[in-house]
Scaffold this motif. Structure first.
Motif, PDB file in Angstrom:
ATOM      1  N   LEU A 181      65.130 -74.941-121.123  1.00 18.74           N
ATOM      2  CA  LEU A 181      65.892 -74.732-119.892  1.00 18.74           C
ATOM      3  C   LEU A 181      66.858 -75.880-119.625  1.00 18.74           C
ATOM      4  CD1 LEU A 181      63.208 -73.211-117.492  1.00 18.74           C
ATOM      5  CD2 LEU A 181      65.047 -72.042-118.696  1.00 18.74           C
ATOM      6  N   LYS A 197      69.864 -75.646-122.022  1.00 13.92           N
ATOM      7  CA  LYS A 197      70.523 -74.343-122.041  1.00 13.92           C
ATOM      8  C   LYS A 197      72.033 -74.421-122.246  1.00 13.92           C
ATOM      9  CE  LYS A 197      69.659 -71.639-118.524  1.00 13.92           C
ATOM     10  NZ  LYS A 197      69.476 -70.585-117.513  1.00 13.92           N
ATOM     11  N   LEU A 229      68.557 -66.034-121.874  1.00 12.88           N
ATOM     12  CA  LEU A 229      68.937 -67.294-121.227  1.00 12.88           C
ATOM     13  C   LEU A 229      69.792 -67.103-119.985  1.00 12.88           C
ATOM     14  CD1 LEU A 229      69.786 -69.387-124.417  1.00 12.88           C
ATOM     15  CD2 LEU A 229      67.775 -69.625-122.951  1.00 12.88           C
ATOM     16  N   THR A 230      70.640 -66.075-119.982  1.00 11.04           N
ATOM     17  CA  THR A 230      71.594 -65.927-118.878  1.00 11.04           C
ATOM     18  C   THR A 230      71.389 -64.660-118.056  1.00 11.04           C
ATOM     19  OG1 THR A 230      73.218 -64.708-120.187  1.00 11.04           O
ATOM     20  CG2 THR A 230      73.348 -67.118-120.235  1.00 11.04           C
TER      21      THR A 230
END
Length: 89
Positions: free
Chosen positions: A12, A15, A60-61
């Motif tokens: 995180l 990222k 991730l997004t």
């Protein structure tokens, strides 16, 4: 258990760097795919890698299309409605 949490936190915090690297890799794969025979083994391998990058971008997004080229927000063509004809004088 803490090992998994520590790993999760590092992903995180990393990222932005991870997304930047994935974007560069995806761009390179797309450039390489242009010169490969369609449906050849190399082309299919590149396609699978690209799909994997899109899957990871979604994790991730939240946006699977994170690396896709966006269309420009150009204004729509004006309507070509005819002006009312003026009466002959």
């Amino acid at each position: 258990m803490t090992r998994g949490r520590r790993h999760h936190r590092s992903v995180l915090t990393a990222k932005p760097a991870l997304l930047a690297g994935l974007g560069e890799a995806r761009h390179g794969l797309n450039k390489a795919a242009r010169d490969l025979p369609i449906n050849g083994p190399e082309y299919l391998a590149v396609s699978h890698l690209t799909l994997g990058i899109d899957d990871l971008a979604e994790l991730l997004t939240g946006d699977r299309e994170h690396f896709w080229t966006r269309m420009h927000n150009a204004p729509a063509y004006p309507t070509l409605a005819r002006k009312p004809e003026e009466p002959n004088r």
